[in-house]
Design an enzyme around this catalytic site. Structure first.
Site, PDB file in Angstrom:
ATOM      1  N   ARG A  41       0.901  -1.169   0.164  1.00 40.60           N
ATOM      2  CA  ARG A  41       0.296   0.023   0.080  1.00 40.60           C
ATOM      3  C   ARG A  41       0.886   1.423  -0.023  1.00 40.60           C
ATOM      4  O   ARG A  41       0.407   2.419  -0.275  1.00 40.60           O
ATOM      5  CB  ARG A  41      -0.927  -0.003   1.264  1.00 40.60           C
ATOM      6  CG  ARG A  41      -1.772  -1.345   1.349  1.00 40.60           C
ATOM      7  CD  ARG A  41      -2.414  -1.612  -0.064  1.00 40.60           C
ATOM      8  NE  ARG A  41      -3.275  -2.649   0.054  1.00 40.60           N
ATOM      9  CZ  ARG A  41      -3.416  -3.695  -1.051  1.00 40.60           C
ATOM     10  NH1 ARG A  41      -3.027  -3.360  -2.205  1.00 40.60           N
ATOM     11  NH2 ARG A  41      -4.170  -4.715  -0.922  1.00 40.60           N
ATOM     12  N   LYS A 132      -2.135 -15.447   6.134  1.00 41.74           N
ATOM     13  CA  LYS A 132      -3.332 -15.690   5.463  1.00 41.74           C
ATOM     14  C   LYS A 132      -3.037 -16.847   4.155  1.00 41.74           C
ATOM     15  O   LYS A 132      -1.792 -16.990   3.774  1.00 41.74           O
ATOM     16  CB  LYS A 132      -3.968 -14.396   4.907  1.00 41.74           C
ATOM     17  CG  LYS A 132      -2.723 -13.486   4.088  1.00 41.74           C
ATOM     18  CD  LYS A 132      -3.355 -12.029   3.893  1.00 41.74           C
ATOM     19  CE  LYS A 132      -2.289 -11.484   2.959  1.00 41.74           C
ATOM     20  NZ  LYS A 132      -2.764  -9.826   2.708  1.00 41.74           N
ATOM     21  N   HIS A 133      -4.154 -17.470   3.695  1.00 41.60           N
ATOM     22  CA  HIS A 133      -5.554 -17.056   3.829  1.00 41.60           C
ATOM     23  C   HIS A 133      -5.951 -18.413   4.372  1.00 41.60           C
ATOM     24  O   HIS A 133      -5.869 -19.504   3.571  1.00 41.60           O
ATOM     25  CB  HIS A 133      -6.318 -16.865   2.710  1.00 41.60           C
ATOM     26  CG  HIS A 133      -5.644 -15.718   1.833  1.00 41.60           C
ATOM     27  ND1 HIS A 133      -4.594 -15.592   1.226  1.00 41.60           N
ATOM     28  CD2 HIS A 133      -6.103 -14.187   2.180  1.00 41.60           C
ATOM     29  CE1 HIS A 133      -4.281 -14.317   0.625  1.00 41.60           C
ATOM     30  NE2 HIS A 133      -5.312 -13.523   1.086  1.00 41.60           N
ATOM     31  N   HIS A 145     -11.333 -12.514  -5.541  1.00 37.11           N
ATOM     32  CA  HIS A 145     -12.005 -11.213  -5.775  1.00 37.11           C
ATOM     33  C   HIS A 145     -12.847 -10.916  -6.386  1.00 37.11           C
ATOM     34  O   HIS A 145     -13.783  -9.982  -6.530  1.00 37.11           O
ATOM     35  CB  HIS A 145     -10.608 -10.268  -6.259  1.00 37.11           C
ATOM     36  CG  HIS A 145      -9.675 -10.033  -5.223  1.00 37.11           C
ATOM     37  ND1 HIS A 145      -8.732 -10.908  -5.190  1.00 37.11           N
ATOM     38  CD2 HIS A 145      -9.419  -9.036  -4.272  1.00 37.11           C
ATOM     39  CE1 HIS A 145      -7.842 -10.344  -4.115  1.00 37.11           C
ATOM     40  NE2 HIS A 145      -8.308  -9.363  -3.477  1.00 37.11           N
ATOM     41  N   ASP A 218     -11.224 -11.978   5.356  1.00 34.86           N
ATOM     42  CA  ASP A 218     -10.814 -11.330   4.346  1.00 34.86           C
ATOM     43  C   ASP A 218     -11.905 -10.316   3.977  1.00 34.86           C
ATOM     44  O   ASP A 218     -13.019 -10.262   4.566  1.00 34.86           O
ATOM     45  CB  ASP A 218     -10.566 -12.347   3.197  1.00 34.86           C
ATOM     46  CG  ASP A 218      -9.679 -11.653   2.004  1.00 34.86           C
ATOM     47  OD1 ASP A 218      -9.229 -10.543   2.135  1.00 34.86           O
ATOM     48  OD2 ASP A 218      -9.116 -12.491   1.202  1.00 34.86           O
TER      49      ASP A 218
END
Length: 266
Positions: A41, A132-133, A145, A218
């Site tokens: 990010r 994760k996951h 997604h 998630d």
């Protein structure tokens, strides 16, 4: 999505924490995905670190440890106190569209070894970490997604391969585990995302693996969930399965709808 600089985030986090403490007396957990490689990010030059797959290819514990330490030290310096990393999925299906270099390896032993080494470096910074996951979506053939993947491997294969890195990382003292938006048909005969599965989140994670940390969902705005049920039902089903904290990362209205529904359900 509207970050101009990491210094801007540092100021924003400081203001958010001060405001929340003044209103509630409690600090906030502020988290991002900073896995390394293309999932990060922050895009500042000082925090661009190799992907998990690249770290495994280097075959260097020292480099993996350093990546864990310095990348998370940067997050702490900017006011972030939780990193939704490392990825513990075993990259079994090379056609998996959502993993690629995010995965450490197609070997469960290599995933466990590299992730544990990264974790040791990261834990030195004091930041909270989420593997994760769970219980592993490296076999998935579609992107969660967009829609709900089906993982059809038998329980034995899942236990011997997919779960192996999670067992090791739990033993290493991971703070949190993130759920998987995939349907594990050998565990749940009826179509059910792992995030909603009490058999997975309570039965396997809590009871069999003895994990007593934080269980995080998630993102409930992802297509695997939004194409399956509405946000109110998703939030309630996640909590009932054993999830402690739900993530809703894209739609602010969904945050409010889920919050109102959970308050009413309680």
């Amino acid at each position: 999505r509207n970050i101009e600089s990491s210094y801007q985030v540092k100021v924003l986090c400081r203001k958010i924490q001060a405001l929340n403490i003044s209103l509630t007396g409690h600090p906030l957990v502020l988290c991002v995905d900073q896995e390394g490689g293309y999932v990060g990010r922050f895009r500042d030059n000082e925090v661009l670190y190799p992907s998990p797959m690249a770290l495994t290819a280097s075959n260097s514990k020292r480099l993996t440890y350093a990546a864990g330490y310095y990348s998370n030290l940067f997050l702490r310096s900017r006011g972030i106190n939780m990193n939704l990393s490392p990825v513990l999925d075993v990259y079994i299906n090379s056609f998996n569209p959502s993993l690629g270099p995010r995965a450490y390896s197609d070997s469960p032993e290599a995933v466990a070894k590299q992730a544990s080494c990264w974790l040791k470096g990261a834990k030195r910074t004091g930041i909270l970490l989420a593997g994760k996951h769970f219980p592993g979506k490296g076999r998935a053939g579609v992107d969660s997604h967009i829609c709900l993947p089906r993982v059809s491997a038998l329980k034995g294969k899942l236990q011997n391969t997919d779960l192996y890195p999670f067992k090791k990382i739990i033993q290493s003292g991971i703070d949190a585990i993130m759920t998987s938006h995939a349907w594990y048909s050998s565990i749940n005969k009826e179509i059910c995302p792992g995030t909603f599965s009490k058999e997975i989140n309570t039965g396997i994670l809590r009871k069999k693996l003895k994990f007593n940390g934080l269980l995080i969902s998630d993102d409930l705005d992802m297509g695997a969930i939004s194409g399956y049920c509405d946000i109110e039902d998703a939030a309630e089903r996640a909590i009932l399965s054993g999830v402690d904290c739900i993530l809703i990362c894209q739609n602010q209205e969904n945050v409010l709808r889920a919050h109102r529904h959970l308050c009413s359900a309680i």
